[in-house]
Every structure is written in C-alpha cells, then in structure tokens.
Design an enzyme around this catalytic site. Structure first.
Site, PDB file in Angstrom:
ATOM      1  N   PRO A   1       0.987  -1.082  -0.034  1.00  0.00           N
ATOM      2  CA  PRO A   1       0.104   0.005  -0.084  1.00  0.00           C
ATOM      3  C   PRO A   1       0.868   1.282  -0.094  1.00  0.00           C
ATOM      4  CG  PRO A   1       0.194  -0.917   2.124  1.00  0.00           C
ATOM      5  CD  PRO A   1       0.554  -1.990   1.259  1.00  0.00           C
ATOM      6  N   GLY A   2       2.221   1.058   0.166  1.00  0.00           N
ATOM      7  CA  GLY A   2       2.763   2.478   0.066  1.00  0.00           C
ATOM      8  C   GLY A   2       3.886   2.658   1.139  1.00  0.00           C
TER       9      GLY A   2
ATOM     10  N   ASP B   1       1.428  -4.501 -13.910  1.00  0.00           N
ATOM     11  CA  ASP B   1       2.283  -5.666 -13.505  1.00  0.00           C
ATOM     12  C   ASP B   1       3.751  -5.412 -13.996  1.00  0.00           C
ATOM     13  OD1 ASP B   1       3.248  -8.100 -13.576  1.00  0.00           O
ATOM     14  OD2 ASP B   1       1.593  -9.244 -13.847  1.00  0.00           O
TER      15      ASP B   1
ATOM     16  N   LYS C   1      13.409  -8.410  -2.213  1.00  0.00           N
ATOM     17  CA  LYS C   1      12.828  -9.565  -1.172  1.00  0.00           C
ATOM     18  C   LYS C   1      12.886 -10.843  -2.123  1.00  0.00           C
ATOM     19  CE  LYS C   1       8.356  -9.872   0.052  1.00  0.00           C
ATOM     20  NZ  LYS C   1       7.606  -9.265   0.897  1.00  0.00           N
TER      21      LYS C   1
HETATM   22  C1  LIG Z   1       4.543  -7.155   0.812  1.00  0.00           C
HETATM   23  S1  LIG Z   1       3.713  -6.336  -0.414  1.00  0.00           S
HETATM   24  C2  LIG Z   1       4.526  -4.711  -0.600  1.00  0.00           C
HETATM   25  C3  LIG Z   1       4.550  -3.647   0.585  1.00  0.00           C
HETATM   26  C4  LIG Z   1       5.121  -2.414   0.564  1.00  0.00           C
HETATM   27  N1  LIG Z   1       6.618  -2.543   0.336  1.00  0.00           N
HETATM   28  C5  LIG Z   1       4.731  -1.565   1.435  1.00  0.00           C
HETATM   29  O1  LIG Z   1       5.717  -1.198   2.547  1.00  0.00           O
HETATM   30  O2  LIG Z   1       3.866  -0.925   1.694  1.00  0.00           O
HETATM   31  C6  LIG Z   1       4.132  -6.738  -1.754  1.00  0.00           C
HETATM   32  C7  LIG Z   1       3.389  -6.463  -3.241  1.00  0.00           C
HETATM   33  O3  LIG Z   1       4.109  -6.919  -4.359  1.00  0.00           O
HETATM   34  C8  LIG Z   1       3.008  -6.697  -5.168  1.00  0.00           C
HETATM   35  N2  LIG Z   1       3.299  -7.438  -6.509  1.00  0.00           N
HETATM   36  C9  LIG Z   1       3.531  -8.963  -6.471  1.00  0.00           C
HETATM   37  N3  LIG Z   1       3.723  -9.202  -7.882  1.00  0.00           N
HETATM   38  C10 LIG Z   1       3.915  -8.075  -8.545  1.00  0.00           C
HETATM   39  C11 LIG Z   1       4.047  -7.747 -10.104  1.00  0.00           C
HETATM   40  N4  LIG Z   1       4.215  -8.908 -10.592  1.00  0.00           N
HETATM   41  N5  LIG Z   1       4.010  -6.493 -10.365  1.00  0.00           N
HETATM   42  C12 LIG Z   1       3.724  -5.627  -9.595  1.00  0.00           C
HETATM   43  N6  LIG Z   1       3.499  -5.535  -8.227  1.00  0.00           N
HETATM   44  C13 LIG Z   1       3.522  -6.946  -7.750  1.00  0.00           C
HETATM   45  C14 LIG Z   1       1.663  -7.104  -4.477  1.00  0.00           C
HETATM   46  O4  LIG Z   1       0.617  -6.592  -5.290  1.00  0.00           O
HETATM   47  C15 LIG Z   1       1.997  -6.631  -3.111  1.00  0.00           C
HETATM   48  O5  LIG Z   1       1.326  -5.276  -3.330  1.00  0.00           O
END
Ligand SMILES: C[S@@+](CC[C@H](N)C(=O)[O-])C[C@H]1O[C@@H](n2cnc3c(N)ncnc32)[C@H](O)[C@@H]1O
Length: 242
Positions: free
Chosen positions: A78-79, A124, A189
């Site tokens: 979420p940011g 994506d 990650k």
């Molecule tokens: C752990 S969350 C990130 C949290 C973020 N770092 C924060 O602190 O708010 C992982 C994110 O990776 C995104 N994600 C996974 N695969 C993705 C892709 N192929 N393209 C863009 N976003 C992706 C997911 O939608 C999710 O919102």
C-alpha cells in the site's frame, strides 16, 4: 507486571469478537496482527503498514536512501516503503540547494496517492507496459536505489512459489541493470531457498558488495529475506564470460 498482564488480556479480549465467522488462516493472521508491536507502531507513526520498519531498519544500517536520490519502489502497495523513501530523499537538514529526490512506485494493485511520489497502480511489473511507464517518467535520469518488496500470491506449492519469487527477483535485477546509476543499490525480497546463493553470486559480478539482510521487523517465522547489493559497477565494466 500485573499491569502488563492486564493490558495483554484487554487486547486479547478484543480478539474473539473480531474473529467470529472468519477462516482459520484469517483468524491466525488477525491474532498475529494484535500481538505485533510493529502494527501499533506503524499506526502511531502514520505509516500505511508495518513493512515500513523493515526498510527503516535496513536504511539505518546500510544508508541506501540519501537526500536527493532517485528511488524505484517495485511492488510498493500500500505504499509504506514509499513513505519511508520520500521522507528520506527529501528530509530537511541537508544541503537545500540540491534538488529533491524522486520516488517512483509501482504495483499491480491500486495505490492511494502519496504527496511527492509518482505511483503506477494496477500495473504488473513483468509487463513491457510497466517498464515503459518507468522509463518515460525517468526521462533518461538514472536510479540510485532499486527496491523490490514484491511477492507472488503464494499457491502453497513450495517449489512453484519459490520459482515465482526468483523469477521476479531476476526480472528486477535485469531492469535495475538498465536503469541504475553507477554506485546504485538494489534491495530485493526473496524467500530463503537453494536458488538464493546463485542469485547472490550473480549480483556480486555487478555490484561491489552483496549480502543477505533480515531486519528485526521481518517476522522470524517467515522465509522472507532481503538481498542487498551496493555499488553498482555500471554495465560497461562488467566482464563477459565466454
Ligand atoms: C509485501 S507487499 C509490498 C509492501 C510495500 N513494500 C509497503 O511497504 O507498503 C508486496 C506487493 O508486491 C506486489 N506485486 C507482486 N507481484 C507483482 C508484480 N508482478 N507486479 C507488480 N506488483 C507486484 C503485490 O501486489 C503487493 O502489493
């Protein structure tokens, strides 16, 4: 001590009400949230989620976000990492004659706007469209720090999940090579698995240093771990093995 126990009991007493009618996995998640001190801390400090503390901790130790730098935050919804980034690259107390930093965040989910950050939601990263959006925004500028907190939706099939997260990590690394300034950093990650070692070795060819980092805010029962590479050598300096 008694006061502490009372406080814990008061917090736990909220749990059963909230858990009613939920699936087991969702109940477990909620209980963990209730017990997690970072969740409360994130609320107090106005962060969108607890992940912020992972990046804060890594940055505190490794200084990857500096005033004026350009950051790419991939998988940013979420940011909360973007919140950490924009505070760091624009924070006061430094040379104000320098231009402020730039933060670009991207996620396949929608992202609520954040002042100073350019977000691309519903995008994506694995698509060409995503890369074109980033390149267009950079307009030739180079990135000083590439972050990826991306994780695929876990299927529960371990080998498949691990393959998917490593594919994402490779894709981030390939793009980082294209957009990074010399000396740039990369934080990605991954889930701890056999492929991580090979990935780290590959990064070592392109960055001066590369190591695993596991911040305290990262849950100890989670396989999550971050690969931090610093000092991008620049594409022209990479030796090609024939
Ligand atoms: C752990 S969350 C990130 C949290 C973020 N770092 C924060 O602190 O708010 C992982 C994110 O990776 C995104 N994600 C996974 N695969 C993705 C892709 N192929 N393209 C863009 N976003 C992706 C997911 O939608 C999710 O919102």
């Amino acid at each position: 001590m008694q006061k502490q126990i009372l406080l814990i009991l008061r917090n736990y007493s909220k749990i059963p009400y909230t858990l009613k009618g939920r699936k087991k996995a969702s109940q477990e998640w909620l209980v963990r949230q209730f017990k997690d001190p970072y969740v409360e801390k994130a609320k107090k400090e106005n962060f969108r989620c607890r992940s912020s503390f992972k990046l804060l901790e890594i940055n505190e130790k490794h200084k990857i976000l500096t005033y004026g730098c350009t950051v790419l935050d991939i998988g940013c919804a979420p940011g909360s990492w973007s919140q950490v980034c924009i505070r760091a690259v624009n924070s006061d107390g430094f040379d104000k004659t320098k231009p402020k930093g730039i933060v670009i965040g991207l996620d396949r989910l929608p992202i609520y706007p954040l002042e100073g950050v350019t977000f691309f939601g519903n995008t994506d990263f694995t698509t060409n469209e995503a890369k074109m959006k980033i390149l267009k925004t950079l307009n030739g500028a180079k990135v000083n720090c590439v972050l990826s907190d991306m994780a695929p939706n876990a299927t529960g099939i371990r080998s498949l999940d691990q393959e998917q997260i490593m594919n994402l990590a490779h894709e981030v690394f390939n793009f980082a090579k294209e957009v990074s300034a010399e000396k740039a950093s990369l934080l990605v990650k991954v889930w701890d698995n056999g492929e991580v070692g090979k990935f780290v070795n590959m990064l070592r060819e392109h960055y001066e240093t590369c190591k695993h980092v596991k911040p305290n805010a990262s849950r100890s029962d989670s396989a999550e771990l971050f690969i931090l590479a610093k000092g991008f050598k620049g594409l022209q300096k990479i030796k090609h093995h024939m």
